[in-house]
Design an enzyme around this catalytic site. Structure first.
Site, mmCIF file in Angstrom:
data_model
loop_
_atom_site.group_PDB
_atom_site.id
_atom_site.type_symbol
_atom_site.label_atom_id
_atom_site.label_comp_id
_atom_site.label_asym_id
_atom_site.label_seq_id
_atom_site.Cartn_x
_atom_site.Cartn_y
_atom_site.Cartn_z
ATOM 1 N N TYR A 191 0.835 -1.203 0.000
ATOM 2 C CA TYR A 191 0.000 0.000 0.000
ATOM 3 C C TYR A 191 0.872 1.257 0.000
ATOM 4 O O TYR A 191 0.627 2.197 -0.767
ATOM 5 C CB TYR A 191 -0.918 -0.010 1.207
ATOM 6 C CG TYR A 191 -1.782 1.220 1.333
ATOM 7 C CD1 TYR A 191 -2.899 1.392 0.516
ATOM 8 C CD2 TYR A 191 -1.482 2.210 2.268
ATOM 9 C CE1 TYR A 191 -3.700 2.530 0.631
ATOM 10 C CE2 TYR A 191 -2.275 3.345 2.382
ATOM 11 C CZ TYR A 191 -3.373 3.497 1.570
ATOM 12 O OH TYR A 191 -4.154 4.624 1.677
ATOM 13 N N LYS A 231 1.114 4.289 -2.928
ATOM 14 C CA LYS A 231 0.833 5.696 -2.681
ATOM 15 C C LYS A 231 2.067 6.573 -2.890
ATOM 16 O O LYS A 231 1.947 7.747 -3.257
ATOM 17 C CB LYS A 231 0.266 5.877 -1.267
ATOM 18 C CG LYS A 231 -1.125 5.275 -1.105
ATOM 19 C CD LYS A 231 -2.130 5.870 -2.092
ATOM 20 C CE LYS A 231 -3.549 5.409 -1.829
ATOM 21 N NZ LYS A 231 -4.540 6.038 -2.737
#
Length: 246
Positions: free
Chosen positions: A153, A157
């Site tokens: 994750y 990002k």
């Protein structure tokens, strides 16, 4: 009459959470808003129209090129262009690296990074023709400060932040590209079926001592979409309660 009166906007991941709050804020300030999601956007559209705003609904999986292209084709036709695009659709993954499958990796990267690429490319194609526009990518505080069990994750990002900076240079001066990197926000993404109770508790251990509200993220998007941000590009704004201080 708001500061976005006469403007058109497209928000991905707008069925709930931060996306819904952003769509509602843009509409409340006068924009005609197209809301897209793999989920049903009816409740978001109803919330906008019941408040006196204007909204269109679309179904789209941002990880699929054909669906993103169709979304922009249809939304641009129905709105006669697009002035503001908020690339918000995303998923989270809390899992130790050695337990992370390739399917896990591809799902997160597919939505968060591939989706950002596809939406951004479609938006910037149209904005280049118009010679105007605002693209707002939704990143995360974990793009700045990665943590254990969130490596995929965090990497996705971080990539969103990289896209933002590169595109701001490539498409200036007519198109402004910025990112919002929220900290912990009280949405379905922080629900216990997505994150462990331990990490949910840790999210509140920040200087402001609480998780944020979707409306607090939407207020930053509203600023970036409006006339007050006319000299802002390539930046990442962090409404995060102090979770990260880059």
């Amino acid at each position: 009459m708001g500061q976005l009166n006469g403007k058109t906007a497209l928000v991905t991941g707008g069925a709930r959470g931060i996306g819904r709050a952003i769509a509602q804020a843009l509409a409340a300030d006068g924009a005609l808003v197209s809301v897209a999601d793999v989920r049903d956007c009816t409740e978001t559209a109803k919330a906008i129209t019941s408040a006196g705003g204007l909204a269109l609904e679309f179904s789209c999986d941002v990880a699929r090129e054909d669906q993103v292209e169709a979304l922009f084709r249809d939304a641009i036709e129905r709105m006669d262009g697009v002035d503001i695009v908020v690339s918000n659709a995303g998923v989270i993954l809390e899992k130790p690296l050695l337990e992370t499958s390739l399917a896990d990796y591809e799902r997160v990267m597919g939505v968060n990074l591939r989706g950002c690429f596809l939406v951004g490319r479609a938006a910037l194609r149209q904005m280049s023709i118009q010679k105007s526009g605002r693209l707002i990518n939704i990143a995360s505080d974990l793009g700045f400060g990665p943590r254990e069990k969130f490596s995929v994750y965090s990497a996705s990002k971080s990539g969103v932040l990289g896209f933002t900076r590169a595109w701001a240079r490539e498409f200036g001066p007519h198109v402004l590209v910025n990112a919002i990197a929220p900290g912990p926000v009280d949405t379905e993404m922080l629900a216990l079926d997505q994150m462990s109770p331990e990490w949910r508790a840790k999210e509140e251990q920040i200087p402001l001592g609480r998780v944020g509200k979707p409306a607090e993220i939407a207020s930053v998007a509203l600023f970036l979409a409006g006339p007050g941000a006319s000299f802002v590009t390539g930046q990442a704004f962090g409404p995060n309660g102090g979770s990260v201080m880059p």
